[in-house]
Design a protein around this motif. Structure first.
Motif: not given
Length: 97
Positions: A9-11, A67-71, A76-80, A85-88
C-alpha cells in the motif's frame, strides 16, 4: 505519471527514489534497498503476501493489517506518523480489492 502502489500500500510513485534508485517492490520482487538496512534481503511484507501466500498484495489478506505493518517502521518517523501511514495504506489496499 501513473500512480504505482506497492504490495503493502505504499505509493511508490510518490517516493523521491522511485524510478531512479528504486523500481518498486513489484519490479524488484521485494528486494527493495531499505530492506537491507533492517537486515532483510526481501521486504517481509512482500515476502509474506506474495512469496508465501501467493497473493498480489496485502490487500487480499484476511489479516490486514498484520503485526508486520506495525513492526516495520521507518526510523525517521514518529510512532503517531507510522500508525497514520498504516491506516492510509490499509484504506488504499481495501479500496483496491
Amino acid at each position: 505519471m501513473e500512480k504505482v502502489v506497492s504490495s503493502c500500500g505504499i505509493i511508490c510513485s510518490d517516493c523521491i527514489d522511485f524510478g531512479q534508485a528504486c523500481a518498486g517492490c513489484r519490479s524488484l520482487k521485494g528486494q527493495v534497498s531499505w530492506a537491507s538496512y533492517l537486515g532483510f534481503q526481501v521486504c517481509p511484507l512482500y515476502d509474506c503476501c506474495v512469496n508465501k501466500k501467493g497473493l498480489a498484495g496485502c490487500g487480499g489478506c484476511n489479516e490486514l493489517p498484520c503485526q508486520r505493518f506495525y513492526d516495520i517502521q521507518d526510523p525517521s518517523t514518529t510512532r503517531e506518523d507510522h500508525l497514520q501511514a498504516i491506516r492510509e495504506r490499509v484504506a488504499l489496499l481495501k479500496e483496491q480489492r
